[in-house]
Design a protein around this motif. Structure first.
Motif, short mmCIF file in Angstrom:
data_model
loop_
_atom_site.label_atom_id
_atom_site.label_comp_id
_atom_site.label_asym_id
_atom_site.label_seq_id
_atom_site.Cartn_x
_atom_site.Cartn_y
_atom_site.Cartn_z
N PHE A 91 0.85 -1.18 0.00
CA PHE A 91 0.00 0.00 0.00
C PHE A 91 0.88 1.24 0.00
O PHE A 91 1.96 1.24 0.61
N CYS A 92 0.43 2.30 -0.66
CA CYS A 92 1.16 3.57 -0.61
C CYS A 92 0.19 4.73 -0.69
O CYS A 92 -0.87 4.64 -1.30
N GLY A 93 0.56 5.83 -0.04
CA GLY A 93 -0.24 7.04 -0.03
C GLY A 93 0.56 8.16 0.59
O GLY A 93 1.69 7.96 1.05
N ASN A 94 -0.01 9.35 0.63
CA ASN A 94 0.64 10.53 1.21
C ASN A 94 -0.28 11.12 2.27
O ASN A 94 -1.50 11.15 2.10
N GLY A 95 0.31 11.62 3.36
CA GLY A 95 -0.48 12.27 4.41
C GLY A 95 -1.51 11.33 5.01
O GLY A 95 -1.19 10.23 5.45
N ALA B 249 -3.11 3.76 4.31
CA ALA B 249 -2.33 2.67 3.72
C ALA B 249 -1.72 1.79 4.82
O ALA B 249 -1.80 0.55 4.77
N GLN B 250 -1.14 2.43 5.82
CA GLN B 250 -0.53 1.70 6.92
C GLN B 250 -1.59 0.94 7.72
O GLN B 250 -1.38 -0.21 8.11
N HIS B 251 -2.72 1.58 7.95
CA HIS B 251 -3.84 0.96 8.67
C HIS B 251 -4.30 -0.32 7.96
O HIS B 251 -4.42 -1.38 8.58
N LEU B 252 -4.53 -0.24 6.66
CA LEU B 252 -5.03 -1.40 5.92
C LEU B 252 -3.99 -2.51 5.82
O LEU B 252 -4.33 -3.70 5.93
N SER C 246 1.82 -8.25 3.90
CA SER C 246 1.30 -6.95 3.49
C SER C 246 2.05 -5.85 4.23
O SER C 246 2.34 -5.99 5.42
N ASP C 247 2.35 -4.76 3.52
CA ASP C 247 3.10 -3.68 4.14
C ASP C 247 2.77 -2.35 3.46
O ASP C 247 2.38 -2.32 2.29
N ALA C 248 2.94 -1.27 4.21
CA ALA C 248 2.82 0.08 3.66
C ALA C 248 4.22 0.55 3.31
O ALA C 248 5.15 0.43 4.13
N LEU C 249 4.41 1.07 2.11
CA LEU C 249 5.74 1.36 1.59
C LEU C 249 6.44 2.53 2.26
O LEU C 249 7.65 2.68 2.09
N HIS C 250 5.75 3.33 3.03
CA HIS C 250 6.39 4.50 3.63
C HIS C 250 6.95 4.24 5.02
O HIS C 250 7.50 5.16 5.64
N CYS C 251 6.87 3.03 5.52
CA CYS C 251 7.22 2.77 6.91
C CYS C 251 8.73 2.74 7.19
O CYS C 251 9.14 2.86 8.33
N ASN C 252 9.55 2.58 6.16
CA ASN C 252 11.00 2.61 6.35
C ASN C 252 11.47 4.05 6.14
O ASN C 252 11.75 4.47 5.03
#
Length: 192
Positions: A47-51, A57-60, A77-83
């Motif tokens: 998942f990816c998104g901004n703000g 994205a992180q929630h899902l 499953s992972d959100a791409l902004h977490c690193n």
């Protein structure tokens, strides 16, 4: 008091519009089925998104990798902004527009799924990520607002919320995401 009632009514109205749109309902079901197939084939969903969309994205991603309604095995499953080290290094050394596409290039595999959330449908880093994913045989799903923006014609499925109001769009994104998580979880696992 009027603002509270008016915002709640506006949120309900958008969801009523979704309920009446069979094309949109079918896209939600098709997206769930694609993700189920991905997991059945040992793929990953990103998942990816901004703000606020990054938070969604992180929630899902957490609902799938952790659990939703009941205890079961985790899903990849992972959100791409977490690193944050990756995010800030690539944003600094390349461009913020490349943060997600570069990560997809590194970890994405054919048969995986990328879900990009952008209320406008025009967020450059989400557009670039979806474009890169498609080049790699990764199925792409976009969550957008009414127009769909550039993602409407780029993503394999574009779930366009019938609204131009960012908060109402994001509320619907998380509602639809939760529905998809329930469909996915109940299809892949039986309650204990």
């Amino acid at each position: 008091m009027d603002i509270i009632r008016n915002r709640l009514l506006a949120s309900i109205e958008v969801k009523q519009d979704i309920v009446q749109d069979m094309h949109l309902i079918n896209q939600i079901k098709a997206s769930s089925d694609i993700i189920i197939k991905c997991f059945q084939n040992n793929g990953s969903v990103y998942f990816c998104g901004n703000g606020g969309s990054a938070a969604d994205a992180q929630h899902l991603a957490a609902e799938l990798s952790g659990r939703f309604y009941f205890d079961r095995e985790p899903l990849s499953s992972d959100a791409l902004h977490c690193n944050t080290s990756f995010l800030t290094a690539v944003g600094n050394d390349y461009s913020f527009d490349d943060i997600y596409s570069r990560l997809i290039k590194g970890i994405g595999r054919k048969g995986d799924v990328l879900v990009g959330l952008s209320t406008s449908g025009n967020s450059k880093n989400i557009v670039n990520a979806i474009d890169e994913a498609k080049k790699r045989g990764i199925y792409t799903i976009a969550f957008t607002g009414k127009s769909g923006g550039k993602l409407r014609n780029l993503a394999d499925i574009c779930i366009c919320i019938p609204s131009d109001d960012t908060p109402r769009i994001q509320e619907s994104h998380i509602t639809i995401g939760h529905i998809m998580c329930e469909i996915i979880e109940s299809s892949l696992f039986s309650k204990k």
